[in-house]
Design a protein around this motif. Structure first.
Motif, mmCIF file in Angstrom:
data_model
loop_
_atom_site.group_PDB
_atom_site.id
_atom_site.type_symbol
_atom_site.label_atom_id
_atom_site.label_comp_id
_atom_site.label_asym_id
_atom_site.label_seq_id
_atom_site.Cartn_x
_atom_site.Cartn_y
_atom_site.Cartn_z
ATOM 1 N N PRO A 13 67.669 77.047 33.737
ATOM 2 C CA PRO A 13 68.301 76.128 34.354
ATOM 3 C C PRO A 13 68.152 76.309 35.880
ATOM 4 O O PRO A 13 67.947 77.641 36.245
ATOM 5 C CB PRO A 13 69.417 76.451 33.983
ATOM 6 C CG PRO A 13 69.635 77.703 33.331
ATOM 7 C CD PRO A 13 68.319 77.922 32.956
ATOM 8 N N GLU A 14 68.080 75.273 36.692
ATOM 9 C CA GLU A 14 67.957 75.516 38.113
ATOM 10 C C GLU A 14 68.898 76.132 38.825
ATOM 11 O O GLU A 14 68.935 76.751 40.017
ATOM 12 C CB GLU A 14 67.583 73.864 38.827
ATOM 13 C CG GLU A 14 68.891 73.143 38.465
ATOM 14 C CD GLU A 14 68.396 71.470 38.621
ATOM 15 O OE1 GLU A 14 68.851 70.986 39.649
ATOM 16 O OE2 GLU A 14 67.733 71.056 38.079
ATOM 17 N N ASN A 15 70.062 76.049 38.132
ATOM 18 C CA ASN A 15 71.322 76.697 38.916
ATOM 19 C C ASN A 15 72.335 77.345 38.007
ATOM 20 O O ASN A 15 72.244 76.964 36.780
ATOM 21 C CB ASN A 15 72.073 75.984 40.134
ATOM 22 C CG ASN A 15 72.649 76.584 40.955
ATOM 23 O OD1 ASN A 15 72.852 77.958 41.054
ATOM 24 N ND2 ASN A 15 72.887 75.931 42.314
ATOM 25 N N PHE A 16 73.165 78.199 38.297
ATOM 26 C CA PHE A 16 74.424 78.480 37.500
ATOM 27 C C PHE A 16 75.227 77.338 37.328
ATOM 28 O O PHE A 16 75.427 76.353 37.930
ATOM 29 C CB PHE A 16 75.216 79.621 37.898
ATOM 30 C CG PHE A 16 74.275 81.034 38.261
ATOM 31 C CD1 PHE A 16 73.731 81.586 37.049
ATOM 32 C CD2 PHE A 16 73.854 81.470 39.418
ATOM 33 C CE1 PHE A 16 72.917 82.736 37.383
ATOM 34 C CE2 PHE A 16 73.075 82.402 39.732
ATOM 35 C CZ PHE A 16 72.682 83.102 38.531
ATOM 36 N N THR A 17 75.932 77.366 36.260
ATOM 37 C CA THR A 17 77.326 76.523 36.049
ATOM 38 C C THR A 17 78.587 77.151 36.264
ATOM 39 O O THR A 17 78.651 78.550 36.157
ATOM 40 C CB THR A 17 77.265 76.037 34.609
ATOM 41 O OG1 THR A 17 77.552 76.922 33.628
ATOM 42 C CG2 THR A 17 76.137 75.419 34.004
ATOM 43 N N TYR A 18 79.448 76.420 36.892
ATOM 44 C CA TYR A 18 80.695 76.989 37.327
ATOM 45 C C TYR A 18 81.824 76.095 36.474
ATOM 46 O O TYR A 18 82.394 75.216 36.949
ATOM 47 C CB TYR A 18 80.878 76.887 38.787
ATOM 48 C CG TYR A 18 79.799 78.055 39.428
ATOM 49 C CD1 TYR A 18 80.216 79.326 39.680
ATOM 50 C CD2 TYR A 18 78.819 77.368 39.879
ATOM 51 C CE1 TYR A 18 79.333 80.265 40.189
ATOM 52 C CE2 TYR A 18 77.834 78.333 40.252
ATOM 53 C CZ TYR A 18 77.963 79.634 40.621
ATOM 54 O OH TYR A 18 77.358 80.633 41.199
ATOM 55 N N PRO A 19 82.244 76.697 35.277
ATOM 56 C CA PRO A 19 83.378 76.470 34.825
ATOM 57 C C PRO A 19 84.548 76.380 35.327
ATOM 58 O O PRO A 19 84.721 77.464 36.474
ATOM 59 C CB PRO A 19 83.516 76.835 33.462
ATOM 60 C CG PRO A 19 82.886 78.125 33.583
ATOM 61 C CD PRO A 19 81.705 77.939 34.576
ATOM 62 N N PHE A 20 85.718 75.655 35.488
ATOM 63 C CA PHE A 20 86.863 76.048 36.353
ATOM 64 C C PHE A 20 88.060 75.558 35.455
ATOM 65 O O PHE A 20 87.991 74.656 34.382
ATOM 66 C CB PHE A 20 86.816 75.739 37.834
ATOM 67 C CG PHE A 20 86.559 74.075 37.907
ATOM 68 C CD1 PHE A 20 87.639 72.975 37.661
ATOM 69 C CD2 PHE A 20 85.231 73.584 37.888
ATOM 70 C CE1 PHE A 20 87.332 71.798 37.769
ATOM 71 C CE2 PHE A 20 84.982 72.184 38.249
ATOM 72 C CZ PHE A 20 86.006 71.275 37.928
ATOM 73 N N CYS A 47 84.929 72.569 31.090
ATOM 74 C CA CYS A 47 83.655 73.311 30.845
ATOM 75 C C CYS A 47 82.402 71.937 30.718
ATOM 76 O O CYS A 47 81.684 72.234 30.040
ATOM 77 C CB CYS A 47 83.800 74.039 29.504
ATOM 78 S SG CYS A 47 84.267 73.003 27.923
ATOM 79 N N GLY A 48 82.973 71.170 31.375
ATOM 80 C CA GLY A 48 81.669 69.866 31.296
ATOM 81 C C GLY A 48 81.859 69.272 30.225
ATOM 82 O O GLY A 48 83.071 69.062 29.570
ATOM 83 N N GLU A 49 80.711 68.668 29.509
ATOM 84 C CA GLU A 49 80.541 67.888 28.557
ATOM 85 C C GLU A 49 81.109 68.749 27.348
ATOM 86 O O GLU A 49 80.464 69.845 27.226
ATOM 87 C CB GLU A 49 79.119 67.188 28.272
ATOM 88 C CG GLU A 49 78.911 66.115 29.394
ATOM 89 C CD GLU A 49 79.723 64.803 29.231
ATOM 90 O OE1 GLU A 49 80.331 64.733 27.992
ATOM 91 O OE2 GLU A 49 79.673 63.911 30.220
ATOM 92 N N THR A 110 84.075 67.660 33.897
ATOM 93 C CA THR A 110 83.156 67.442 35.062
ATOM 94 C C THR A 110 81.666 67.762 34.665
ATOM 95 O O THR A 110 81.519 69.283 34.762
ATOM 96 C CB THR A 110 83.790 68.137 36.402
ATOM 97 O OG1 THR A 110 85.217 67.969 36.534
ATOM 98 C CG2 THR A 110 82.909 67.983 37.544
ATOM 99 N N PRO A 111 80.713 67.106 34.252
ATOM 100 C CA PRO A 111 79.609 67.483 33.912
ATOM 101 C C PRO A 111 78.624 68.221 34.936
ATOM 102 O O PRO A 111 78.804 68.225 36.050
ATOM 103 C CB PRO A 111 78.723 66.066 33.643
ATOM 104 C CG PRO A 111 79.698 65.114 33.392
ATOM 105 C CD PRO A 111 81.085 65.490 34.395
ATOM 106 N N SER A 112 78.196 69.300 34.366
ATOM 107 C CA SER A 112 77.142 70.118 35.437
ATOM 108 C C SER A 112 75.888 69.246 35.620
ATOM 109 O O SER A 112 75.462 68.855 34.863
ATOM 110 C CB SER A 112 76.838 71.358 34.636
ATOM 111 O OG SER A 112 75.821 72.068 35.340
ATOM 112 N N GLY A 121 80.080 76.767 30.448
ATOM 113 C CA GLY A 121 80.476 77.905 29.435
ATOM 114 C C GLY A 121 82.023 77.625 29.592
ATOM 115 O O GLY A 121 82.544 77.490 30.436
ATOM 116 N N VAL A 122 82.457 78.307 28.262
ATOM 117 C CA VAL A 122 83.919 78.541 28.129
ATOM 118 C C VAL A 122 84.296 79.526 27.513
ATOM 119 O O VAL A 122 85.616 79.963 27.386
ATOM 120 C CB VAL A 122 84.217 77.104 27.240
ATOM 121 C CG1 VAL A 122 84.004 77.337 25.780
ATOM 122 C CG2 VAL A 122 85.928 76.750 27.491
ATOM 123 N N GLY A 123 83.288 80.440 27.263
ATOM 124 C CA GLY A 123 83.936 81.600 26.414
ATOM 125 C C GLY A 123 84.787 82.679 27.175
ATOM 126 O O GLY A 123 85.669 82.988 26.281
#
Lengths: 167, 304
Positions: A13-20, A47-49, A110-112, A121-123
């Motif tokens: 992936p081109e970047n990390f994802t940031y769940p909030f 956690c996005g989609e 909020t889709p990444s 992620g949501v873990g």
């Protein structure tokens, strides 16, 4: 050599994802006994989609349980000779279902932008949120007693001491 | 952890069980197996022979006669918690039995095993003391009775010898009486951090008021052995339950009586663990004593 087809692919992936998200707890504290009751626990995570809502909800429930456990119950203790005093299940407070509140959960999506599915992620989201949420709520409840900090786990005895008990 | 190897013997009768227990040094009886087996696994107790009595006839059931509730030693906590005579005449015992462990444990663990084991954190001992019960204990030489006040000697120590069996638990039925048990669960273990049982007997006076004639109050969990609370009992004697008009005053007096719960205990007499100190337990004891007293008095009012 046997004939066959083989293909290896890597996805980077081109970047990390940031769940909030945001968690809010309403707690009631009894200064007489030090008991803490979580009256309401509201968690909104992003956690996005969401591909499987049941799994996401389950991760949030489990995470909140672990966060509350860290805040109020679980603590490794050692004696003066550094021997572990919390080795067994009747010495270490893993919370039971009866020791945990109902959770009110919701999500925003909020889709990444960094992956084709728009997932994040949501873990561990709820674990990370729950401990400071509960601790902050308890400290806020004890503000009239001049309390501005409590170490985890905030046991009833810790509350009793913080509100002047034993002095 | 696994328990060390032991020999398993299934008794065919009470007499056979007593023979087996007498024949083997280090033999222990098991019934529900919820007290001893966990401690064998942790190495806190040992037994070379386990004599299973859990299936024996004649040691179960709850019977009400001669102003006494007779509970067979193999009666489970679930049966006691759901028993009408126990709930009516020995409410504290029903309360305590319903507070133990979880449903699975309550359906297996027996009253005889609980009381013989003498776990100072268990629920039943407080109720047994407050209700002033007695045990029928059988050995190879015959039966003897053990009053509640003689039973407990310390944590996992009772006057019931390893080669004896409790056959029956007797609880007196008293007129104009009420009892209750309240528990604060230890979040570590689920056992009682503080458990208090109160049993009050009233005399009815001419003006239909009620005066406390007998008061027995007992603690489990907080102290190194289940104990009566004589200071509280003395403070309650002669107290009048005045009905609606006297409620506020009554609350003050119950608070005052409960405050004497710690009388006679030194710091060493309290149990402690990684999350509780003796001082904190000494603080909680009057709080839960007061709750038990209120619950007993309210229960009496409802039953009148």
């Amino acid at each position: 050599m046997d004939p066959g087809l083989e293909e290896t692919n890597f996805y980077d992936p081109e970047n990390f994802t940031y769940p909030f998200g945001t968690h809010v707890a309403v707690v009631e504290v009894d200064p007489g006994t030090g008991d803490i009751e979580i009256e309401r626990y509201v968690a909104v995570d992003d956690c996005g989609e969401i591909i499987n809502p049941l799994i996401v909800e389950g991760q949030v429930h489990g995470g909140i349980a672990q966060g509350i456990a860290a805040a109020l119950y679980e603590g490794a203790a050692h004696d003066e000779h550094a021997r572990l005093q919390t080795r067994r299940m009747d010495e270490y407070a893993v919370p039971h279902a009866t020791m945990l509140p109902d959770y009110e959960t919701d999500t925003t999506v909020t889709p990444s932008p960094h992956n084709p599915l728009g997932v994040k992620g949501v873990g561990e989201s709820a674990t990370i949120a729950a401990a400071p949420t509960v601790v902050s709520a308890v400290v806020d409840a004890l503000e009239p007693f001049g309390v501005d900090h409590l170490d985890m786990p905030i046991t009833p005895m810790a509350v009793w001491r913080a509100t002047g008990g034993g002095r | 952890m696994y328990a060390p190897e032991f020999e398993y013997r299934r008794a065919e009768s009470v007499e056979h069980a007593l023979e087996l227990l007498a024949a083997h040094e280090d033999a222990r009886p098991i019934a529900g197996a919820h007290g001893l087996l966990p401690r064998l696994r942790t190495g806190e107790e040992s037994a070379s022979v386990l004599v299973d009595i859990g299936h024996l006839d004649g040691l179960t059931g709850i019977d009400e006669r001669d102003d006494t509730i007779r509970i067979g030693a193999l009666t489970t906590h679930a049966e006691i918690a759901g028993s009408d005579p126990v709930r009516e005449h020995a409410g504290a015992m029903a309360d305590a039995a319903s507070e133990l462990g979880d449903p699975q444990v309550r359906n297996g663990a027996t009253i005889g095993g609980n009381l013989a084991h003498g776990d100072a954190r268990a629920d039943l001992p407080a109720a047994f003391l407050a209700l002033d019960g007695e045990l029928v204990v059988r050995g190879v030489d015959g039966d003897r009775t053990v009053p509640a006040t003689d039973l407990f000697k310390g944590h996992f120590r009772t006057v019931v010898a390893p080669h004896e069996l409790i056959t029956e638990v007797r609880l007196p039925i008293e007129d104009e009486s009420t009892s209750a048990y309240v528990k604060r669960r230890n979040p570590l273990s689920g056992y009682a951090l503080v458990g208090v049982s109160a049993c009050l007997g009233f005399a009815v006076t001419d003006d239909d008021a009620r005066t406390v004639e007998t008061a027995r109050v007992a603690v489990t969990g907080a102290t190194t052995k289940p104990s009566r609370l004589p200071g509280v009992e003395a403070a309650l004697a002669g107290m009048t339950v005045d009905g609606e008009a006297g409620r506020l005053d009554e609350t003050d007096r119950l608070t005052g009586a409960a405050a004497r719960a710690t009388e006679g205990f030194e710091a060493d007499d309290y149990r402690a663990d990684s999350q509780t100190s003796p001082e904190y337990l000494a603080h909680l004891l009057p709080v839960y004593t007061e709750q038990a007293l209120h619950r007993a008095v309210e229960g009496y009012r409802r039953s009148r």
